[in-house]
Design an enzyme around this catalytic site. Structure first.
Site, PDB file in Angstrom:
ATOM      1  N   ASP A 245      35.037  81.518  12.501  1.00 56.55           N
ATOM      2  CA  ASP A 245      33.626  81.267  12.805  1.00 56.55           C
ATOM      3  C   ASP A 245      33.142  82.014  14.049  1.00 56.55           C
ATOM      4  O   ASP A 245      31.954  82.271  14.189  1.00 56.55           O
ATOM      5  CB  ASP A 245      33.382  79.767  12.988  1.00 56.55           C
ATOM      6  CG  ASP A 245      33.274  79.051  11.642  1.00 56.55           C
ATOM      7  OD1 ASP A 245      33.109  79.742  10.609  1.00 56.55           O
ATOM      8  OD2 ASP A 245      33.357  77.815  11.615  1.00 56.55           O
TER       9      ASP A 245
ATOM     10  N   HIS B  61      40.880  68.043   7.577  1.00 58.84           N
ATOM     11  CA  HIS B  61      39.755  67.275   7.048  1.00 58.84           C
ATOM     12  C   HIS B  61      39.935  66.976   5.567  1.00 58.84           C
ATOM     13  O   HIS B  61      39.805  67.861   4.727  1.00 58.84           O
ATOM     14  CB  HIS B  61      38.448  68.018   7.304  1.00 58.84           C
ATOM     15  CG  HIS B  61      37.241  67.151   7.142  1.00 58.84           C
ATOM     16  ND1 HIS B  61      35.979  67.528   7.503  1.00 58.84           N
ATOM     17  CD2 HIS B  61      37.098  65.885   6.646  1.00 58.84           C
ATOM     18  CE1 HIS B  61      35.130  66.554   7.232  1.00 58.84           C
ATOM     19  NE2 HIS B  61      35.783  65.547   6.710  1.00 58.84           N
TER      20      HIS B  61
ATOM     21  N   GLY C 142      30.056  84.605  14.760  1.00 60.41           N
ATOM     22  CA  GLY C 142      29.490  84.454  16.106  1.00 60.41           C
ATOM     23  C   GLY C 142      29.158  82.994  16.382  1.00 60.41           C
ATOM     24  O   GLY C 142      28.134  82.487  15.944  1.00 60.41           O
TER      25      GLY C 142
ATOM     26  N   TYR D  60      28.370  73.720   8.618  1.00 60.31           N
ATOM     27  CA  TYR D  60      28.965  72.857   9.647  1.00 60.31           C
ATOM     28  C   TYR D  60      28.202  72.902  10.953  1.00 60.31           C
ATOM     29  O   TYR D  60      27.690  73.940  11.335  1.00 60.31           O
ATOM     30  CB  TYR D  60      30.408  73.283   9.931  1.00 60.31           C
ATOM     31  CG  TYR D  60      31.387  72.341   9.303  1.00 60.31           C
ATOM     32  CD1 TYR D  60      31.728  71.161   9.945  1.00 60.31           C
ATOM     33  CD2 TYR D  60      31.941  72.601   8.068  1.00 60.31           C
ATOM     34  CE1 TYR D  60      32.600  70.267   9.367  1.00 60.31           C
ATOM     35  CE2 TYR D  60      32.818  71.713   7.480  1.00 60.31           C
ATOM     36  CZ  TYR D  60      33.143  70.554   8.130  1.00 60.31           C
ATOM     37  OH  TYR D  60      34.005  69.669   7.562  1.00 60.31           O
TER      38      TYR D  60
ATOM     39  N   ILE E 261      48.138  83.075  35.272  1.00 56.60           N
ATOM     40  CA  ILE E 261      48.389  82.770  33.851  1.00 56.60           C
ATOM     41  C   ILE E 261      47.166  82.150  33.161  1.00 56.60           C
ATOM     42  O   ILE E 261      46.286  81.594  33.807  1.00 56.60           O
ATOM     43  CB  ILE E 261      49.615  81.822  33.669  1.00 56.60           C
ATOM     44  CG1 ILE E 261      49.466  80.556  34.527  1.00 56.60           C
ATOM     45  CG2 ILE E 261      50.901  82.567  33.954  1.00 56.60           C
ATOM     46  CD1 ILE E 261      50.566  79.521  34.303  1.00 56.60           C
TER      47      ILE E 261
END
Ligand SMILES: *[C@@H]1O[C@H](CO)[C@@H](O)[C@H](O)[C@H]1NC(C)=O
Ligand SMILES: *[C@@H]1O[C@H](CO)[C@@H](O)[C@H](O)[C@H]1NC(C)=O
Ligand SMILES: *[C@@H]1O[C@H](CO)[C@@H](O)[C@H](O)[C@H]1NC(C)=O
Ligand SMILES: *[C@@H]1O[C@H](CO)[C@@H](O)[C@H](O)[C@H]1NC(C)=O
Length: 686
Positions: A322, A626, A327, A410, A616
């Protein structure tokens, strides 16, 4: 004299208005590109690339090419610094059907690097080409015939572009599949898929290059799919009375340019069209030490991976990235005041660009607000002292930074929460619409085959799928040089006679020397994940640190040799640690669309670099398996998962000991008892 007076008035206003944006804050080296800078990028690229000849130039990503970390840190520590390091843009463009990676220097008004990417994969899709592709089926004779054959009305059909992943093909083109849906009586198109058709579009040529109508399946009915309030039958039950969050004296945070200060926190907030919100240079003021201490250099969602588990011909390829394909920032939704964010929120705009590089404003896509939800920060009731009872309670108030990304069906709610304790808590909420497959079934007992999902409504299968979000967390706990310490809670048997106990657990710590020591699956056994500064101890002699506290742990269930898993190698472990490298930002690789897994976090980590006492970066993969249930139809109630970054021997003692009780809200011009029957339209400040 006059101007001095004016200045005083301005200062006065600034002190008393928390939201006063000071006009002289200047540019911060980590500020996203402004609208005018984006226009400059467009002009510079267009002029130099297209001055001679160019058949095609399309922009797919423009973002800040951030200065190197030491430069930013020295700018930050030099109080008198006025000169901001050169402003540069990183651009992914398609020029004459090739992938170009440009670095544009805005101070020099020039392209300072222009590389052709001849490896695998493609940059993220832009909106214009998706819109163009979505129109193609509607004028394509075979598709029109398929719609007619199904007895549907063409004018009620809406098509969407779906990225196609990679399944071992030797050669790839920039193609997408078009999935089409039916409105006719609802706005919930995703609940009405027109199943059985595979339609392939070549994005470079912008034409249909493949078509197959394999089978006719009933389109699920419109009834019961609409989620608009006006479409609901009169609600039954007891409605909730008006409720709100009010701060009669305004918020307690302050925003200067992109720098937000609240309680003891200070951080830089910005927006990127690929990853969405970016939080940088988060530091907390330590009252005891009277100094501001660094916690996180940069934190953002580096990639999202959403594989579906349906093997049918029209579905198997649905394994989306996604962020790198669509984007995550580009899909940011304008937030609705008083519902997406509470009454006391303030809003920010962001910028993306259109296909030709013109800046595009994304209004109200990030909100900031303080949350008081009646929770307790800490408390104690002491009743053991004869004749006395002591109770001390402090309320939990925190600061939320929120963005919602609506990637097709979504909706992802991203919350970065800053707490007074020094904790940064991230919560991801999933809501919106399921991706459902139409099928002939109207009752579960009719199903005799593998359908890869749950029957949610007549002719509607909710497909099994996952969501994995990888977070790039560059912690700099009191300076960049940090170590990663994995701490296990180990059960130990008591063999000797020192205690009647047969077992206990103790803590076994191990500092990771190289990247391979720090690839961790959290599924089994209790572990604490610490980032410490090995060069700094508390007065008690413990290393100062922060720890990562995962929410519910989800691991990938795909096999190592499955193509989507190879591409999304970052899902193989929940935790990875790498040495800081400015160009390792996106865990799924720069060219995520149709990537082959040869440039991603899993590959970078194979270098097995040293990570002890180094600058780091922690990469945390948060997931959701789901399995849809009927409650997810026709729109899903939000489900949540998240994690915390919590101070760990960072402070000398409880950092919120001195937090005060909240001052009582004074209801101006409002009598005491009317508080009890305050209606929504009484303004307490009126
Ligand atoms: C880009 O340059 C071409 C040729 O110089 C010009 O025709 C076009 O208008 C420019 N486009 C933009 C968006 O500036
Ligand atoms: C680059 O340009 C910005 C904005 O115009 C300016 O603030 C900054 O000082 C310049 N930096 C250098 C190194 O010239
Ligand atoms: C930084 O990462 C990139 C991509 O993995 C790699 O090509 C480059 O060599 C790295 N630089 C350093 C200094 O390790
Ligand atoms: C508030 O409600 C009480 C009891 O219902 C009522 O007696 C009183 O007049 C109300 N006050 C106002 C200001 O409306």
């Amino acid at each position: 004299m006059y101007s001095t007076l004016l200045t005083h008035v301005l200062i006065f206003l600034c002190i008393f208005s928390a939201l006063c944006l000071s006009s002289d804050h200047g540019i911060h080296p980590l500020d996203s590109l402004t609208a005018s800078e984006l226009t400059q990028v467009q002009t510079i690229v267009n002029n130099s690339i297209c001055s001679t000849s160019c058949q095609s130039l399309s922009f797919h990503y423009v973002g800040l090419h951030e200065p190197d970390k030491p430069i930013v840190l020295s700018w930050l520590s030099d109080k008198d610094s006025t000169k901001v390091p050169p402003r540069q843009a990183f651009v992914l463009a398609r020029i004459n059907f090739k992938n170009h990676e440009l670095i544009v220097d805005l101070n020099a008004s020039a392209i300072i690097s222009n590389k052709v990417h001849d490896g695998h994969g493609y940059p993220l899709l832009n909106f214009a080409e998706q819109t163009a592709a979505n129109r193609l089926p509607l004028t394509y004779a075979p598709f029109i015939a398929s719609i007619k054959k199904r007895g549907l009305k063409l004018e009620e059909v809406i098509c969407q572009s779906f990225t196609i992943g990679w399944f071992g093909e030797q050669k790839t083109k920039r193609i997408v599949r078009e999935m089409c849906y039916y409105l006719d009586g609802t706005i919930n198109l995703y609940m009405r898929p027109i199943e059985g058709i595979t339609l392939t579009v070549d994005l470079d040529e912008m034409k249909i290059i493949g078509y197959r109508d394999r089978l006719i399946v009933p389109v699920p009915k419109a009834e019961g799919t609409d989620y608009r309030e006006v479409k609901q039958k009169q609600p039954v039950g007891s409605p909730i009375k008006p409720i709100t969050m009010l701060q009669p004296h305004g918020p307690s945070f302050n925003i200067e340019g992109h720098v937000v200060s609240w309680a003891d926190w200070k951080f830089h907030l910005d927006f990127d069209m690929r990853v969405g919100p970016i939080l940088s240079l988060a530091s907390i003021y330590d009252l005891e030490k009277d100094e501001s201490r660094s916690v996180m250099y940069r934190g953002f969602i580096s990639e999202l991976f959403v594989p579906y588990m349906d093997l049918t011909e029209e579905w198997y390829y649905r394994t989306y990235f996604d962020s790198g394909e669509y984007g995550f920032g580009l899909c940011a939704a304008p937030l609705l005041p008083s519902s997406d964010c509470p009454e006391n929120a303030v809003f920010f705009d962001g910028y993306s660009m259109s296909q030709d590089g013109t800046p595009r404003k994304l209004p109200n896509i990030i909100c900031i607000f303080e949350r008081y939800a009646g929770d307790i920060l800490w408390r104690h009731t002491e009743g053991a002292i004869p004749g006395k009872v002591f109770t001390e309670v402090r309320p939990e108030v925190s600061l939320i930074v929120r963005m919602v990304s609506a990637v097709g069906n979504y909706d992802y709610i991203v919350d970065w929460e800053f707490r007074q304790t020094g904790t940064i808590k991230v919560n991801i909420g999933l809501t919106g619409l399921l991706e459902v497959r139409a099928a002939a079934y109207t009752y579960k007992d009719q199903i005799g085959e593998e359908v890869y999902g749950t029957l949610l409504a007549e002719n509607t299968l909710g497909s099994y799928h996952d969501h994995f979000l990888n977070f790039h967390l560059d912690l700099d706990v009191d300076n960049p040089a940090n170590s990663f310490v994995k701490t296990k809670l180990q059960t130990t048997a008591v063999m000797d006679k020192r205690s009647p106990r047969r077992s206990y657990w103790t803590v076994v710590s191990e500092t990771s020397k190289t990247e391979s020591d720090a690839r961790i699956n959290l599924g089994s056994g209790a572990a604490e994940l610490l980032v410490v500064n090995p060069n700094k101890k508390t007065e008690m002699g413990n290393y100062v640190g922060y720890r990562l506290l995962p929410g519910s742990v989800v691991n990938t269930l795909l096999s190592d040799d499955d193509y989507p898993e190879v591409r999304a190698g970052f899902t193989k472990y929940n935790v990875w640690v790498t040495p800081y490298n400015k160009s390792e930002k996106w865990a799924g690789g720069t060219y995520a669309d149709q990537s082959r897994g040869d440039d991603n976090l899993a590959v970078w980590s194979l270098r097995n670099r040293e990570i002890e006492n180094k600058d780091i970066v922690i990469w945390y993969t948060l997931g959701f398996h789901h399995v849809p249930y009927q409650e997810d139809f026709p729109v899903m109630p939000t489900i949540n998962n998240g994690f915390e970054l919590r101070p760990t021997n960072f402070f000398e003692h409880n950092p919120v000991l001195k937090v005060k009780q909240l001052a009582k809200v004074k209801w101006l011009k409002c009598c005491k008892e009317c508080r009890h029957n305050l209606t929504a339209d009484i303004d307490p400040l009126a």
